[in-house]
Design a protein around this motif. Sequence first.
Motif, PDB file in Angstrom:
ATOM      1  N   THR A 279       0.882  -1.158   0.096  1.00  0.00           N
ATOM      2  CA  THR A 279       0.010   0.041  -0.075  1.00  0.00           C
ATOM      3  C   THR A 279       0.976   1.229  -0.033  1.00  0.00           C
ATOM      4  OG1 THR A 279      -0.362  -0.113   2.508  1.00  0.00           O
ATOM      5  CG2 THR A 279      -2.149  -0.953   1.113  1.00  0.00           C
ATOM      6  N   ASN A 280       2.002   1.283  -0.520  1.00  0.00           N
ATOM      7  CA  ASN A 280       3.157   2.202  -0.844  1.00  0.00           C
ATOM      8  C   ASN A 280       2.287   3.277  -1.718  1.00  0.00           C
ATOM      9  OD1 ASN A 280       4.778   3.488  -2.639  1.00  0.00           O
ATOM     10  ND2 ASN A 280       6.392   2.625  -0.629  1.00  0.00           N
ATOM     11  N   ARG A 281       2.486   4.630  -1.200  1.00  0.00           N
ATOM     12  CA  ARG A 281       2.024   5.712  -2.054  1.00  0.00           C
ATOM     13  C   ARG A 281       2.185   5.314  -3.659  1.00  0.00           C
ATOM     14  NH1 ARG A 281       0.404  11.552  -0.186  1.00  0.00           N
ATOM     15  NH2 ARG A 281      -1.324  11.341  -1.595  1.00  0.00           N
ATOM     16  N   ALA A 284       1.317   1.427  -4.676  1.00  0.00           N
ATOM     17  CA  ALA A 284      -0.170   0.737  -4.293  1.00  0.00           C
ATOM     18  C   ALA A 284      -0.753   0.596  -5.569  1.00  0.00           C
ATOM     19  CB  ALA A 284      -0.716   1.286  -3.350  1.00  0.00           C
ATOM     20  N   LEU A 285      -1.151   1.443  -6.429  1.00  0.00           N
ATOM     21  CA  LEU A 285      -2.017   1.297  -7.575  1.00  0.00           C
ATOM     22  C   LEU A 285      -1.228   0.445  -8.749  1.00  0.00           C
ATOM     23  CD1 LEU A 285      -3.100   5.115  -7.760  1.00  0.00           C
ATOM     24  CD2 LEU A 285      -4.533   3.102  -7.233  1.00  0.00           C
ATOM     25  N   PHE A 469      -9.296   0.009   1.037  1.00  0.00           N
ATOM     26  CA  PHE A 469      -8.530   1.069   1.332  1.00  0.00           C
ATOM     27  C   PHE A 469      -7.858   1.831   0.102  1.00  0.00           C
ATOM     28  CE2 PHE A 469      -4.096   2.726   2.500  1.00  0.00           C
ATOM     29  CZ  PHE A 469      -4.464   3.312   3.691  1.00  0.00           C
ATOM     30  N   ILE A 470      -7.648   1.095  -0.750  1.00  0.00           N
ATOM     31  CA  ILE A 470      -7.025   1.911  -2.108  1.00  0.00           C
ATOM     32  C   ILE A 470      -8.215   2.409  -2.629  1.00  0.00           C
ATOM     33  CG2 ILE A 470      -5.906   1.578  -4.072  1.00  0.00           C
ATOM     34  CD1 ILE A 470      -4.334  -0.487  -2.830  1.00  0.00           C
ATOM     35  N   ARG A 473     -11.925   6.116  -1.978  1.00  0.00           N
ATOM     36  CA  ARG A 473     -11.935   7.608  -2.194  1.00  0.00           C
ATOM     37  C   ARG A 473     -12.609   7.695  -3.333  1.00  0.00           C
ATOM     38  NH1 ARG A 473      -8.276  12.679  -1.850  1.00  0.00           N
ATOM     39  NH2 ARG A 473      -9.961  14.067  -2.044  1.00  0.00           N
TER      40      ARG A 473
ATOM     41  N   ALA B  44      -3.595   6.836   2.035  1.00  0.00           N
ATOM     42  CA  ALA B  44      -4.030   5.904   0.850  1.00  0.00           C
ATOM     43  C   ALA B  44      -3.505   6.483  -0.655  1.00  0.00           C
ATOM     44  CB  ALA B  44      -5.456   5.532   0.856  1.00  0.00           C
ATOM     45  N   PRO B  45      -3.122   5.827  -1.507  1.00  0.00           N
ATOM     46  CA  PRO B  45      -2.558   6.390  -2.748  1.00  0.00           C
ATOM     47  C   PRO B  45      -3.700   7.564  -3.198  1.00  0.00           C
ATOM     48  CG  PRO B  45      -2.849   3.954  -2.999  1.00  0.00           C
ATOM     49  CD  PRO B  45      -2.935   4.457  -1.458  1.00  0.00           C
ATOM     50  N   LEU B  46      -4.681   7.475  -3.156  1.00  0.00           N
ATOM     51  CA  LEU B  46      -5.521   8.592  -3.524  1.00  0.00           C
ATOM     52  C   LEU B  46      -5.829   9.621  -2.705  1.00  0.00           C
ATOM     53  CD1 LEU B  46      -7.946   6.066  -5.527  1.00  0.00           C
ATOM     54  CD2 LEU B  46      -5.974   7.470  -6.563  1.00  0.00           C
ATOM     55  N   GLY B  47      -5.249   9.672  -1.440  1.00  0.00           N
ATOM     56  CA  GLY B  47      -5.333  10.767  -0.733  1.00  0.00           C
ATOM     57  C   GLY B  47      -6.019  10.494   0.497  1.00  0.00           C
TER      58      GLY B  47
END
Lengths: 791, 72
Positions: A279-281, A284-285, A469-470, A473, B44-47
């Motif tokens: 889950t590294n910034r 992660a993606l 988590f990822i 948003r 998280a990667p999207l902030g």
Amino acid sequence: MGIRIALAGNPNCGKTTLFNALTGSNQFVGNWPGVTVEYKEGKYKGDKEVKIVDLPGIYSLSPYTLEEVVSRNYLIDEKPEAIINVIDGTNLERNLYLTTQIVELGIPVVIAINMMDVVEKNGDKINTKKLSEEIGVPVIEISALKNRGLKDIVDAAVKAAKEAKPQSPKHRFNGSVEHAFAHIEELCLHGIEDENVQRWYSIKLFERDEKIQEKLGLSSDVIDHIEKDIASCEKELDDDAESIITGERYNYIGTIINDCVKKAAKGLTISDKIDRVVTNRWLALPIFAVVMWLVYYISVTTVGTWATDWANDGVFGDGWHLFAVGSSDYTDAADEFTANQLIVDGYDLYVEENGSEPTGDFEYPVEDEETAAVDYETASLDDYAAAKAYVEANEEPDPADYGVWVPGVPVFVEAGLDAIGCNDVVKGLILDGIVAGVGAVLGFVPQILILFIFLAFLEACGYMARVAFIMDRIFRKFGLSGKSFIPMLIGTGCGIPGIMASRTIENDRDRKMTIMTTTFIPCGAKLPFIAMVAGAIFGGASWVAPSAYFLGIFAIITSGIMLKKTKMFAGDPAPFVMELPAYHWPTLGNVLRSMWERGWSFIKKAGTIILLSTIVVWFCTFFGVVDGAFTMLEEDQIDHSILATIGRCLAWIFIPLGFGDWEATVASITGLVAKENIVGTLAIIYGASGDVYETMRAAFTNASGFAFLAFNLLCAPCFAAMGAIKREMNNIKWFWRAIGYQCGFAWVIGLIIYQVGKVFTGEGFTFGTIFGIAGICVILYGLFRKDKYNK
Amino acid sequence: MTLKDVKTGDTAKVVKVCGEGAVKRRIMDMGITKGVEIFVRKVAPLGDPVEVTVRGYELSVRKADAEMIEVE
């Protein structure tokens, strides 16, 4: 009478592993009455008189989540003889929080500290003797994974159940809180004999638990009175009641931990190291994309498709080659034969149409099986001569000549029925109705099983929580969970496993929303239909297929936002305070068991609806009145069928959408059996009077064609997917809400596309345009109205 | 100051949990109560959300909810 032992504990504490280890294959999996929360019960392997009930994984006994309410109602009302409280030894502090509440229920409790092997490996020390003294219940060290201490824990629970002397909780709250409890007990709880239970109720009333107030049937006078006690206590301690209770519980746990646990000074655990990367910034993606691609590639593109093709075209089709031996040889031979046969047929066709033989190159038609599109290719006379020689020299290849050919179920059944001289009606019913219906149910099972291996693995190893988590948003903006990503991704392949994948979403509302919207994404079976519309109506325009996906995404987003504001999704916003469990390697047994449970529940719960509806549609398609007599029909007599009559009766519904004729209506109905059937039905109907695509082009305008496409993409999915929706909703009202919403939404979108589309395709502003604009207004209102049910 | 304002890699002590109802109860049930120390591990990667360590385990909290947690 037997003994019932309830397993209670936090999610991820290894409760399921323990349950499986204790009960083996003696399990019953179902749902708690009326809700989607899973219910599991089994008999203890060592003693069939001991029944074990696996409660949902919970963190607390609050009244706010379905799982917690289900669990506490079971414990309070059904009163099992004993509770095994399963605790993750690597995370005692938070796990003990539930323990402090469970020991107050007046049911004998024994604590199982699980994952002791990991605790020891980490070098931590837990003084279980001291822990047992401080909490006042037996504490047993176990490792469900390593089969350690399993007999001890059940023996301890059985012993506690037989003694039937529940522990009295050792924990006492602050003086003024206890004072308030005493008042509450005196006021309204003296009817309850058990002192422990009395205490539990008074704590809940102190917390202003509305569900308990309701359960006890307290008058508003009494509630007001209690309110005074609580208020004065809150004033004294300068905090609200729930915070006081929760805070004190955790403080109490803090002292226990101090007394009983010695943590080894630790660096980063392996799990921490994995998490740093996963889950590294920046990573992660990309990692997420790779994992999702793998899941999709295997469970949809490759193995999943093979499995589905095998089940649908092999087992429930003509047959298949054992271990695929000879399969490609046969395909090559068959393709070559077909190619030659087409040239020969094309030559004959030319002769038939022109009354003379071609003198040079001639054109011949090649039809695409999936989309019914017809292409014309050119052959020379030499080609014809070669083809004719080939066809005469070779026989049509028989799959049985290549490798070991296993005939499909329909072939077997047909042979059997012919042997006993069955009449055509019964034969049709069995073959095209029942066998095809069973095939529709079982055909998807292999793919579902494959997908569920992945999901079970992702869940068990801890990555699923990271998916949420990822993606949180993006998805929470339209009322979905980050975990909704997986159902939608899988839905592009097939909606059925897509809907089933929503099972991994804990939150009830998020899950229902996901189930309702997943099938908006075009699945694999809709692709031939999209290609057909693109080819027939839009001259093969390349924008049609991508537009179908944009339409699906648009439908999901707008539906999410609109539905979120409706009364049926009203209520407190779901808190997204989620544990990110430590990564660990799942056991094969647990993964396989989870896969099988879900696959089986699809067969059991979705099977009936799929089977029945397939039979009904078959009956309506193949029976009708010809020349005044009710009879069984040939395939091309569909215009005489009951279905055509139904189509004529319902067609008016689609007049505002521009395709209010029985042909389009009937095609839409047969699409409910399987979406690719729309192509077949249209080919039969429009094929009767010449070229399918030309007839279809004449029947639709650009506007009505796209409205027809949009409606069929968005409306209720196929019966198999509806069965999956029914199974996952586990509630008939919600099932109809989902289907009703999908059809209604599809209709409005179809209306807008047709009526507004007409303006842009040269028909100008008409009376109907007003309705199209009204449709847009309805959607806009749904999107932007004030959300009066949620703050 | 609220938990939302704590930088990644910093630790803060909870002063008070604001808000009400299900969200507040859930936050507290998960161990975020007065006096506990919270370590902000990552975003998280999207902030959003953020990952924190509390009472020895990892928890993911949305920034909107983190705003309800007063820290020092």
